[in-house]
Design an enzyme around this catalytic site. Structure first.
Site, PDB file in Angstrom:
ATOM      1  N   GLU A 145       1.029  -0.653   0.339  1.00 44.52           N
ATOM      2  CA  GLU A 145      -0.215   0.090   0.192  1.00 44.52           C
ATOM      3  C   GLU A 145       0.798   1.097  -0.079  1.00 44.52           C
ATOM      4  OE1 GLU A 145      -2.180  -0.863   3.229  1.00 44.52           O
ATOM      5  OE2 GLU A 145      -0.534   0.369   4.668  1.00 44.52           O
TER       6      GLU A 145
ATOM      7  N   CYS B 118       3.644   8.372   1.456  1.00 46.09           N
ATOM      8  CA  CYS B 118       4.768   7.047   2.473  1.00 46.09           C
ATOM      9  C   CYS B 118       4.462   5.872   1.670  1.00 46.09           C
ATOM     10  CB  CYS B 118       3.454   6.428   2.907  1.00 46.09           C
ATOM     11  SG  CYS B 118       3.746   5.966   3.920  1.00 46.09           S
TER      12      CYS B 118
ATOM     13  N   CYS C 192       6.888  -7.374   7.508  1.00 44.75           N
ATOM     14  CA  CYS C 192       7.701  -6.835   8.385  1.00 44.75           C
ATOM     15  C   CYS C 192       8.802  -7.956   9.035  1.00 44.75           C
ATOM     16  CB  CYS C 192       7.539  -5.371   8.910  1.00 44.75           C
ATOM     17  SG  CYS C 192       8.958  -5.160   9.460  1.00 44.75           S
TER      18      CYS C 192
ATOM     19  N   CYS D 112       6.934  -5.281  15.649  1.00 45.46           N
ATOM     20  CA  CYS D 112       7.437  -4.606  16.915  1.00 45.46           C
ATOM     21  C   CYS D 112       5.684  -4.418  16.964  1.00 45.46           C
ATOM     22  CB  CYS D 112       7.071  -2.807  16.446  1.00 45.46           C
ATOM     23  SG  CYS D 112       8.895  -2.426  15.518  1.00 45.46           S
TER      24      CYS D 112
ATOM     25  N   CYS E  79       2.467  -2.503  15.577  1.00 47.64           N
ATOM     26  CA  CYS E  79       2.479  -2.218  14.644  1.00 47.64           C
ATOM     27  C   CYS E  79       2.115  -3.091  13.970  1.00 47.64           C
ATOM     28  CB  CYS E  79       3.749  -2.163  14.010  1.00 47.64           C
ATOM     29  SG  CYS E  79       3.394  -1.847  12.363  1.00 47.64           S
TER      30      CYS E  79
ATOM     31  N   GLY F  42       7.452  -2.252   5.941  1.00 43.59           N
ATOM     32  CA  GLY F  42       8.474  -2.722   6.059  1.00 43.59           C
ATOM     33  C   GLY F  42       9.603  -2.057   6.686  1.00 43.59           C
ATOM     34  N   GLU F  43      10.847  -2.813   6.930  1.00 42.23           N
ATOM     35  CA  GLU F  43      11.959  -1.697   7.750  1.00 42.23           C
ATOM     36  C   GLU F  43      13.354  -1.335   5.978  1.00 42.23           C
ATOM     37  OE1 GLU F  43      13.003  -0.441  10.317  1.00 42.23           O
ATOM     38  OE2 GLU F  43      15.502  -0.022   8.849  1.00 42.23           O
TER      39      GLU F  43
ATOM     40  N   SER G  99      12.304   5.927  14.212  1.00 45.00           N
ATOM     41  CA  SER G  99      10.767   5.678  15.270  1.00 45.00           C
ATOM     42  C   SER G  99      11.629   4.568  16.802  1.00 45.00           C
ATOM     43  CB  SER G  99      10.673   4.265  14.415  1.00 45.00           C
ATOM     44  OG  SER G  99       9.866   4.846  13.619  1.00 45.00           O
ATOM     45  N   LEU G 100      11.459   5.623  17.756  1.00 45.70           N
ATOM     46  CA  LEU G 100      12.244   5.854  19.065  1.00 45.70           C
ATOM     47  C   LEU G 100      11.172   5.082  20.058  1.00 45.70           C
ATOM     48  CD1 LEU G 100      14.302   7.068  20.289  1.00 45.70           C
ATOM     49  CD2 LEU G 100      14.252   8.741  21.233  1.00 45.70           C
ATOM     50  N   HIS G 101       9.909   6.119  19.782  1.00 47.47           N
ATOM     51  CA  HIS G 101       8.675   5.396  20.486  1.00 47.47           C
ATOM     52  C   HIS G 101       8.751   5.319  22.448  1.00 47.47           C
ATOM     53  CE1 HIS G 101       6.973   5.303  16.855  1.00 47.47           C
ATOM     54  NE2 HIS G 101       7.972   3.827  16.564  1.00 47.47           N
TER      55      HIS G 101
ATOM     56  N   ASN H 287      -2.557   4.617  15.722  1.00 45.01           N
ATOM     57  CA  ASN H 287      -4.286   4.080  14.890  1.00 45.01           C
ATOM     58  C   ASN H 287      -4.588   2.446  15.710  1.00 45.01           C
ATOM     59  OD1 ASN H 287      -5.723   4.074  12.785  1.00 45.01           O
ATOM     60  ND2 ASN H 287      -3.747   5.754  11.924  1.00 45.01           N
TER      61      ASN H 287
ATOM     62  N   CYS I 294      -1.385   3.272   7.427  1.00 45.78           N
ATOM     63  CA  CYS I 294       0.084   2.194   6.927  1.00 45.78           C
ATOM     64  C   CYS I 294       0.197   0.764   7.817  1.00 45.78           C
ATOM     65  CB  CYS I 294       1.393   2.390   7.015  1.00 45.78           C
ATOM     66  SG  CYS I 294       1.278   4.189   5.926  1.00 45.78           S
TER      67      CYS I 294
HETATM   68  N1  SAH Z   1      10.171   0.272  10.022  1.00 45.86           N
HETATM   69  C1  SAH Z   1      10.044   1.173   9.613  1.00 45.86           C
HETATM   70  C2  SAH Z   1       9.432   2.520   8.916  1.00 45.86           C
HETATM   71  C3  SAH Z   1       7.814   1.447   8.694  1.00 45.86           C
HETATM   72  S1  SAH Z   1       7.073   2.085  10.173  1.00 45.86           S
HETATM   73  C4  SAH Z   1      10.205   2.185  10.816  1.00 45.86           C
HETATM   74  O1  SAH Z   1       9.304   1.453  12.035  1.00 45.86           O
HETATM   75  O2  SAH Z   1      10.313   3.523  10.991  1.00 45.86           O
HETATM   76  C5  SAH Z   1       6.451   3.615   9.952  1.00 45.86           C
HETATM   77  C6  SAH Z   1       6.269   4.662  10.815  1.00 45.86           C
HETATM   78  O3  SAH Z   1       4.644   4.661  11.146  1.00 45.86           O
HETATM   79  C7  SAH Z   1       6.676   4.404  12.662  1.00 45.86           C
HETATM   80  O4  SAH Z   1       6.570   5.472  13.163  1.00 45.86           O
HETATM   81  C8  SAH Z   1       6.011   3.258  13.570  1.00 45.86           C
HETATM   82  O5  SAH Z   1       6.187   3.041  13.988  1.00 45.86           O
HETATM   83  C9  SAH Z   1       4.503   4.410  12.826  1.00 45.86           C
HETATM   84  N2  SAH Z   1       3.353   3.195  13.298  1.00 45.86           N
HETATM   85  C10 SAH Z   1       3.289   1.914  13.007  1.00 45.86           C
HETATM   86  N3  SAH Z   1       2.331   1.203  13.487  1.00 45.86           N
HETATM   87  C11 SAH Z   1       1.625   2.313  13.697  1.00 45.86           C
HETATM   88  C12 SAH Z   1       0.338   2.245  13.893  1.00 45.86           C
HETATM   89  N4  SAH Z   1      -1.071   1.738  14.270  1.00 45.86           N
HETATM   90  N5  SAH Z   1      -0.283   3.656  15.119  1.00 45.86           N
HETATM   91  C13 SAH Z   1       0.640   4.889  14.771  1.00 45.86           C
HETATM   92  N6  SAH Z   1       1.736   4.681  14.530  1.00 45.86           N
HETATM   93  C14 SAH Z   1       2.204   3.460  13.816  1.00 45.86           C
HETATM   94 FE1  SF4 Z   2       8.450  -3.212  11.097  1.00 50.81          FE
HETATM   95 FE2  SF4 Z   2       8.184  -0.334  11.506  1.00 50.81          FE
HETATM   96 FE3  SF4 Z   2       6.033  -1.490  11.987  1.00 50.81          FE
HETATM   97 FE4  SF4 Z   2       8.538  -1.882  13.634  1.00 50.81          FE
HETATM   98  S1  SF4 Z   2       7.203   0.007  12.752  1.00 50.81           S
HETATM   99  S2  SF4 Z   2       7.072  -3.852  12.747  1.00 50.81           S
HETATM  100  S3  SF4 Z   2      10.006  -2.241  12.155  1.00 50.81           S
HETATM  101  S4  SF4 Z   2       6.596  -1.338  10.182  1.00 50.81           S
END
Ligand code: SAH
Ligand code: SF4
Length: 390
Positions: free
Chosen positions: A112, A126, A133, A137, A140, A188-189, A242-244, A319, A362
């Site tokens: 997507e 995006c 992936c 995480c 995600c 994806g990463e 992506s720190l979190h 989300n 996403c």
């Molecule tokens: N894999 C890479 C890039 C794709 S994810 C990464 O993790 O950085 C893009 C961003 O969306 C990341 O910051 C991820 O942590 C965030 N993300 C993933 N799932 C999410 C969700 N359900 N709600 C909000 N942000 C989310």
């Molecule tokens: Fe993969 Fe990024 Fe999702 Fe983590 S947040 S599972 S690295 S797509």
């Protein structure tokens, strides 16, 4: 330290009947023309440049329209190659202008791509770098998807081409673009697929084509530390992390890759990112999870952690997806968190949720449409079961 990618779930890319020229680097394009004996080796570079403009400046998908190429050469090109776009399985437009496409690259390989207006200079696309992936995480949805394979450079570039077809952005506009920025924040990463991501960026940034400047291309990573330097050197892209979480025990839970590359190592890698400066800041993404990482104390810890790094902060409202245990922080909590960051000098760090009416997060379009198709299949099966055999 080597980077490992779990390939156990990877299926081989499907080989198309004819090679597609629209996603090759300049060098690969010239080589393909020579290998197919469509042009003489001494003419390959010139011919490749000519094709490049047609494909990436004008967005042509038909050799026949390349008016300055000899008719016989056009026929030979069409015989050996294709410029076809991948199939769009689903397209959605939100009231706020967000657009989402589910694109089928090959049988079973669907990704997507989301266009979000008013992000970056005009609007950001995006893009996905992998199908699924490997990194799991916990918040995600992409991490829960079974199938994983790297996208090719062509498949990454195709996402930009499909978006531009739909936005009517051919030939490449010099000004007033709707698609001005690219963010690798889809599925994806990207740093587990750096070769293809770097090739795709070379194609997308090329001045005689799509011409989106490298400073308007952002690559987001969950923190694959050993690849950061190569990313900066090879792509000169902007970096997003992506720190979190601000401590290792919590980040270990949210982003399991943290066990391999803990926060201190990650921060050291970021500080060494090539080209970092006030005009080229790192974006730190921080997903707001209710009761998990959203206290004012954690906001202060975040400010401490980022000291001395030219940084922007993006607070992302979580989300939710079906089956998740997490919830999005209350709006008041997000604002209180943002206020701490504001006082420390970080301007407007909350990313407003976009395209809610089309599930713009996403990783969600794909699962939704899979569900829809599954329910359509079930309906069909029921109908067949109910139909008496003739
Ligand atoms: N894999 C890479 C890039 C794709 S994810 C990464 O993790 O950085 C893009 C961003 O969306 C990341 O910051 C991820 O942590 C965030 N993300 C993933 N799932 C999410 C969700 N359900 N709600 C909000 N942000 C989310
Ligand atoms: Fe993969 Fe990024 Fe999702 Fe983590 S947040 S599972 S690295 S797509």
């Amino acid at each position: 330290m080597g980077v490992t990618l779990d390939l156990t779930r990877v299926s081989a890319p499907a080989v198309p009947a004819k090679p597609n020229l629209a996603g090759l680097t300049r060098k690969a394009l010239a080589e393909a023309l020579i290998a197919a004996e469509v042009v003489r080796p001494d003419k390959a570079k010139m011919r490749a440049s000519q094709l490049w403009r047609w494909m990436h400046h004008y967005g042509l998908t038909d050799f026949a329209a390349m008016t300055d190429v000899a008719k016989e050469t056009r026929a030979a090109l069409a015989e050996a190659f294709t410029l076809a776009r991948p199939e769009i399985v689903e397209r959605q437009i939100s009231k706020d202008g967000t657009r989402k496409w589910l694109i089928r690259m090959a049988p079973g390989i669907e990704v997507e791509t989301v266009y979000i207006p008013d992000v970056g200079r005009a609007g950001a696309l995006c893009v996905s770098s992998q199908v699924g992936c490997t990194l799991n995480c916990t918040f995600c949805h992409t991490g829960t998807q079974a199938l994983v394979r790297n996208l090719t450079a062509a498949e990454i570039v195709a996402q930009v081409q499909v978006a531009r077809d739909d936005l009517g952005e051919w030939p490449s506009p010099k000004e007033d673009r709707r698609l001005s920025n690219i963010v690798f924040m889809g599925m994806g990463e990207p740093l587990y697929n750096l070769d293809n991501v770097a090739d795709a960026i070379d194609i997308i940034a090329d001045n005689e084509g799509i011409a989106i400047s490298r400073r308007r291309i952002t690559v987001s990573t969950s923190g694959v530390v050993p690849e950061l330097k190569a990313l900066g050197e090879r792509t000169q892209a902007m970096l997003a992390i992506s720190l979190h979480a601000t401590n290792d025990p919590l980040r270990d839970k949210l982003v399991p890759l943290n066990k391999k590359y803990p926060i201190a190592e990650l921060m050291a890698g970021i500080r060494a990112y090539p080209g970092l400066g006030n005009a080229r800041r790192v974006t730190f993404e921080y997903v707001m999870l209710k009761g998990v990482n959203d206290s004012p104390a954690e906001a202060k810890a975040l400010v401490q952690l980022l000291k001395g790094i030219p940084a922007k902060i993006n607070l992302i409202p979580f989300n939710p997806w079906p089956g998740t245990d997490y919830a999005c922080s209350d709006w008041k909590t997000i604002e209180a968190f943002a206020a701490v960051l504001n006082r420390a000098g970080y301007a407007s760090p909350i990313r407003t949720p976009r395209g809610r009416d089309i599930l713009a997060a996403c990783g969600q379009l794909k699962s939704e449409s899979e569900k829809l198709r599954a329910s359509a299949r079930r309906k069909l099966e029921r109908a067949e079961a109910e139909t008496p055999a003739s």
